[in-house]
Design an enzyme around this catalytic site. Sequence first.
Site, PDB file in Angstrom:
ATOM      1  N   CYS A 153      48.643  50.880  38.382  1.00 17.70           N
ATOM      2  CA  CYS A 153      48.118  50.086  37.329  1.00 17.70           C
ATOM      3  C   CYS A 153      46.876  50.516  36.579  1.00 17.70           C
ATOM      4  O   CYS A 153      46.257  50.454  35.738  1.00 17.70           O
ATOM      5  CB  CYS A 153      48.056  48.481  37.968  1.00 17.70           C
ATOM      6  N   CYS A 154      45.800  50.902  37.752  1.00 15.78           N
ATOM      7  CA  CYS A 154      44.389  51.420  37.409  1.00 15.78           C
ATOM      8  C   CYS A 154      44.692  52.561  36.533  1.00 15.78           C
ATOM      9  O   CYS A 154      43.740  53.180  35.771  1.00 15.78           O
ATOM     10  CB  CYS A 154      43.682  51.651  38.692  1.00 15.78           C
ATOM     11  N   CYS A 172      38.788  43.812  38.165  1.00 13.17           N
ATOM     12  CA  CYS A 172      39.681  43.073  37.237  1.00 13.17           C
ATOM     13  C   CYS A 172      40.064  41.468  38.013  1.00 13.17           C
ATOM     14  O   CYS A 172      39.808  41.751  39.344  1.00 13.17           O
ATOM     15  CB  CYS A 172      41.002  43.861  36.972  1.00 13.17           C
ATOM     16  N   CYS A 200      42.411  41.156  41.137  1.00 11.14           N
ATOM     17  CA  CYS A 200      42.098  42.336  42.338  1.00 11.14           C
ATOM     18  C   CYS A 200      40.586  42.083  42.606  1.00 11.14           C
ATOM     19  O   CYS A 200      40.307  42.988  43.305  1.00 11.14           O
ATOM     20  CB  CYS A 200      42.184  43.579  41.620  1.00 11.14           C
ATOM     21  N   CYS A 260      39.675  53.142  42.349  1.00  8.12           N
ATOM     22  CA  CYS A 260      40.460  52.997  41.618  1.00  8.12           C
ATOM     23  C   CYS A 260      40.757  54.234  40.765  1.00  8.12           C
ATOM     24  O   CYS A 260      41.862  54.532  40.000  1.00  8.12           O
ATOM     25  CB  CYS A 260      40.162  52.006  40.602  1.00  8.12           C
TER      26      CYS A 260
END
EC number: 1.8.4.10
Length: 242
Positions: free
Chosen positions: A116-117, A205, A208, A233
Amino acid sequence: MTSFNHDIEALNKELSSKSPREIIKFALSSFDNIAVSFSGAEDVVLIELAHKLANPLQVFSLDTGRLHPETYRFIDQVRNHYNIDIETMSPQPEKLQALTKAKGLFSFYEDGHSECCGIRKIEPLRRKLATVDAWITGQRKDQSPGTRSNVAVVEIDEAFSTPDKKLIKFNPLANWSSEDVWNYIKMSEAPYNQLHEKGYISIGCEPCTRPVLPNQHEREGRWWWEEATHKECGLHAGNIEK
């Protein structure tokens, strides 16, 4: 780009004894095309120190699409407070849609945050860094117990350099503590993210990030379901030993 032929190791040793303002002044005088990465409290300190040294000051921020409402308001607050442009870098829609279609919106809880990162942060950052010769970050040595203890004041950013260009990264706050950062924010009356008043220290985010408890390290509020000593990340991938 201004001519930059310094020996990085020697330059790092020289700049390590300088103040953040002196380091930023050196960075801005050495490069015409240099940008400040902005997201949190440390980065506001960078902008506070730099905004009178460069006109215009090039600042960018990564909009992952999953930030807290307070963070979006904070970005605009900083833009207005310093009367600067902040370029927001967003993920590529096609890659993001493919991820969420295949795995949903919260796959990182199951298989880690790297994928995702990579889409929401790394690709937009790589796109931005391809357009500059150097960048300035708010990294500090004490931010992460496993990955940032050896952060240099100036370094070649191997993670984002290309065969055609060596990207230079400055970390003017490398030797500062969190206390130093907040003392400066209070002294200069710089704006800050209101989430800090709710127990958040390191803010990323929304899904997270969570507040930390008393005596917890600041990075324990990030990706809390993963290994404590690898809270990165990929924005500063060079910190992680291969």
